[in-house]
Enzyme design. Structure first.
Site, PDB file in Angstrom:
ATOM      1  N   ARG A  17     -58.187 149.891  55.284  1.00 12.89           N
ATOM      2  CA  ARG A  17     -57.905 148.850  54.541  1.00 12.89           C
ATOM      3  C   ARG A  17     -56.703 149.389  53.606  1.00 12.89           C
ATOM      4  O   ARG A  17     -56.168 150.647  53.714  1.00 12.89           O
ATOM      5  CB  ARG A  17     -59.201 149.196  53.172  1.00 12.89           C
ATOM      6  N   HIS A  36     -61.958 139.928  53.186  1.00 15.58           N
ATOM      7  CA  HIS A  36     -62.769 141.245  52.992  1.00 15.58           C
ATOM      8  C   HIS A  36     -63.883 140.691  54.074  1.00 15.58           C
ATOM      9  O   HIS A  36     -64.717 140.517  53.745  1.00 15.58           O
ATOM     10  CB  HIS A  36     -63.804 141.844  51.850  1.00 15.58           C
ATOM     11  N   LYS A  79     -44.477 162.145  54.765  1.00  7.28           N
ATOM     12  CA  LYS A  79     -43.166 162.641  55.395  1.00  7.28           C
ATOM     13  C   LYS A  79     -42.148 161.930  55.953  1.00  7.28           C
ATOM     14  O   LYS A  79     -41.375 161.507  56.413  1.00  7.28           O
ATOM     15  CB  LYS A  79     -43.856 163.195  56.011  1.00  7.28           C
ATOM     16  N   ARG A  83     -69.118 151.775  48.978  1.00  7.26           N
ATOM     17  CA  ARG A  83     -69.985 151.273  50.154  1.00  7.26           C
ATOM     18  C   ARG A  83     -69.097 151.152  51.428  1.00  7.26           C
ATOM     19  O   ARG A  83     -69.558 150.996  52.674  1.00  7.26           O
ATOM     20  CB  ARG A  83     -70.504 150.112  48.836  1.00  7.26           C
ATOM     21  N   THR A  84     -67.660 150.063  51.315  1.00  6.09           N
ATOM     22  CA  THR A  84     -67.259 150.486  53.164  1.00  6.09           C
ATOM     23  C   THR A  84     -67.234 151.207  53.557  1.00  6.09           C
ATOM     24  O   THR A  84     -67.452 151.518  54.850  1.00  6.09           O
ATOM     25  CB  THR A  84     -65.950 149.011  52.382  1.00  6.09           C
TER      26      THR A  84
END
Length: 499
Positions: A300, A328, A279, A251-252
C-alpha cells in the site's frame, strides 16, 4: 446466511429450494444422506431455455424460450465432480442405489510424514482435467484404490493441527493431495478451478472479468464454509508473504496476515519508519530487496500508481493493497463477494454510494468492477466530492445507468445496497460546510429503505453510521470486513499456484 432468511423479489429463497428439492424428498423416500454431494448454481447467469435440453431424452420442454436467472455450473456426487460447465464427466453406470451405501466409516490410520519428504499440496498445477482422478484411501494400514471418503474423525482434537500435513489422499501418478483439517478433525474440501492468476500481479480491477470473479468467489466461498474455529490449511506451508504498507492500515493489513497464516504460511512485515527508506533508499530498491525474502507481496502506498510502477521491478506476485486515491482492487472483490453472500446475486440491483466519492479509492474500484454486472449506480455526495469524471465515463462506456443525488433520502427507496464511505473534515473549507454537507445514517434514515437492503462500509467508521444501526440485520459492514479474509485467502492460494 442472513439473506437465506429473506425473500428476494417475492421468489423462493435457497432455504425454500433446499426444503422442496432435498429435505422433503429425502424424508418421503427414506433416503440416506450422501456425503460430499452437492449442486453448485451460478445465481448470476441468465440464459434462455432451448427447445430440447441437452441431456433430455424427450428433447422437448413446454418452457422453451423462457429466460431464467441461474444455471447449474457444477455437480459433485460422492466427492467426484460428475458435471461442470455443460460437460458430463461421469461414465455410464456411475449411479448406484444409495440405500446400499454403508454408512459407518472405517477407521483411518495416519501416515507419518517422512523427514525430508516432499511436502504434499492440495492441488497440482495442472488445469482441470476432464476425468476425475481416482483416489486411494489409507484404511487399516493399507493403501488401496477406492471411492472418495470423508471420515468423520480423521484426527483426534488434540493432534489434528500437528498431523494435518500427514493425512494424504493419493491422486493420479505423481500427484499428492494434502488434506487440511478443521477444528473438529474434518477434512476441508476445496474445488479445483481453472484460472490464469498463478504468479500474476493484482494491480487493478480492470484485470478481472466475470469468469475470473466466479473462480475467485468459488474458492473464497469454500474457505468460508470450511474454515472451522482453530482450523488450519497447509496449502501455503513453506511460503512467505511480505507486507509493505507505507500508510496506516488495519483491516487490509491484518486480513492479509490472517489469510496467509490460515493457509499455513508465514508473514514478514516492512515498517517504513524503521527501514532504510529513512536513509534515502528508493521505494523501488526496497521492493526489489523484499522480494528476495518472500514468495508473494502486498503493498500500500499513498501515491496513486506507485504500486503499479513498483511491479515493473519484481518477478514475484505483487498485490495492490491501495494506492492513494487510485484503486483498491481486493476491497472491491470482497465488496462484490459480500453482496453475493448477503443478497444472493449482483445482477438487477441498485447500489447507492454515499460520502466522499472523489477521494475514495474503494468506490472507484467498486464502481468499475460492478460494470461486469447488470446494475444501476446511484451517487450521493456533496458537489465538491462527487465521483470523478474518469470513473463515471468508464462506467457509462459499459452501458451502466448512473444517477446523481445530493439528498440521501431521495435515493433510499430504490436502493438494494447502501455503500457508505467516510467524509473527512479536511476536505471542506470550513467546519460549517462540513456539518451542512456530511451524511449520517440513522434508524430514521432506513425507514423508507427496502427490508432486504444491506448497509456496507469499507471502514473505518467515524460518525457517518450511527452505532444504533449495528443491531439492524441489514448492517453488513462487519460481515463485509470478515469476508476480506476469505477473499484474500483465495487470492493468495491462486497466485501461489496452490489451487
Amino acid at each position: 446466511k442472513q439473506w437465506y432468511q429473506r425473500r428476494v423479489r417475492g421468489r423462493l429463497t435457497l432455504e425454500d429450494i433446499t426444503t422442496r428439492l432435498h429435505t422433503n424428498p429425502r424424508r418421503i423416500f427414506n433416503l440416506p444422506e450422501q456425503a460430499n454431494t452437492f449442486i453448485e448454481v451460478d445465481l448470476e447467469e441468465r440464459w434462455t431455455i432451448p427447445q430440447g435440453m441437452r441431456f433430455s431424452k424427450a428433447q422437448w420442454t413446454p418452457f422453451e424460450g423462457m429466460e431464467v436467472q441461474g444455471s447449474v455450473s457444477r455437480v459433485v456426487l460422492r466427492g467426484s465432480t460428475v458435471y461442470i460447465d455443460g460437460k458430463v464427466l461421469a461414465e455410464p453406470g456411475y449411479g448406484i442405489n444409495v440405500r446400499d451405501v454403508p454408512q459407518p466409516v472405517p477407521p483411518v490410520d495416519v501416515v507419518p510424514e517422512q523427514e525430508g519428504a516432499e511436502r504434499p499440496r492440495l492441488f497440482s498445477n495442472d488445469s482441470f482435467s476432464e476425468a476425475e482422478p481416482k483416489t486411494a484411501a489409507v484404511v487399516g494400514g493399507m493403501v488401496g484404490a477406492g471411492p472418495p471418503f470423508s471420515p468423520s474423525k480423521l484426527l483426534s482434537s488434540s493432534s489434528n493441527v500437528a498431523a494435518a500435513a500427514a493425512v494424504v489422499v493419493a491422486g493420479s501418478p505423481g500427484e499428492k493431495v494434502a488434506l487440511s483439517v478443521g477444528g473438529d478433525g474434518e477434512p476441508l474440501q476445496l474445488p479445483t478451478v481453472r484460472h490464469n492468476l498463478t504468479r500474476k500481479h493484482i494491480l487493478s480491477v480492470s484485470q478481472f472479468d466475470r469468469k475470473i470473479l466466479h473462480q475467485i468467489f468459488t474458492v473464497a466461498n469454500q474457505f468460508k464454509r470450511n474454515l472451522y474455529p482453530g482450523g488450519i490449511h497447509t496449502l501455503a506451508s513453506g511460503c512467505v508473504l511480505g507486507t509493505m504498507f507505507f500508510e496506516p492500515s488495519t483491516r487490509t493489513h491484518l486480513s492479509f496476515v490472517s489469510a496467509m497464516q490460515r493457509l499455513g504460511g508465514t508473514v514478514i512485515q516492512l515498517s517504513p519508519s524503521e527501514s532504510s527508506l529513512l536513509k534515502g533508499e528508493s521505494v523501488e530498491d526496497t521492493v526489489r530487496n523484499i522480494q528476495g525474502y518472500c514468495d508473494i507481496m502486498v503493498m500500500r502506498h499513498p501515491e496513486p500508481g506507485k504500486v503499479k510502477e513498483s511491479a515493473r521491478f519484481v518477478n514475484k506476485p505483487l498485490i495492490n493493497g491501495g494506492d492513494g486515491v487510485g484503486e483498491h482492487p481486493t476491497q472491491a472483490l470482497l465488496d462484490v463477494f459480500t453482496i453475493r453472500e448477503e443478497i444472493g446475486t449482483v445482477n438487477g440491483i441498485t447500489v447507492t454510494m454515499v460520502g466522499d466519492l472523489k477521494h475514495g479509492r474503494t468506490v472507484h474500484s467498486l464502481a468499475r468492477l460492478l460494470t461486469l454486472y447488470n446494475v444501476r449506480l446511484q451517487y450521493v455526495s456533496p458537489v465538491e466530492l462527487q465521483m470523478p469524471e474518469e470513473v463515471t465515463k468508464y462506467v457509462s462506456s459499459k452501458g451502466i445507468k448512473q444517477d446523481v443525488f445530493t439528498d440521501l433520502l431521495g435515493a433510499m427507496p430504490t436502493t438494494d445496497v447502501l455503500y457508505v464511505t467516510r467524509i473527512q473534515k479536511e476536505r471542506f473549507p470550513s467546519p460549517e460546510a462540513y456539518e451542512k454537507d456530511s451524511y449520517l445514517i440513522t434508524p430514521e434514515t432506513l425507514i423508507k429503505a427496502k427490508s432486504g437492503m444491506i448497509v456496507m462500509h469499507p471502514l473505518p467508521r467515524v460518525n457517518e453510521i450511527s452505532v444504533e444501526i449495528d443491531a439492524d440485520p441489514r448492517a453488513a459492514y462487519f460481515r463485509q470486513a470478515e469476508n476480506g479474509v476469505y477473499i484474500r485467502m483465495a487470492l493468495l492460494a491462486m497466485l501461489l499456484g496452490k489451487c
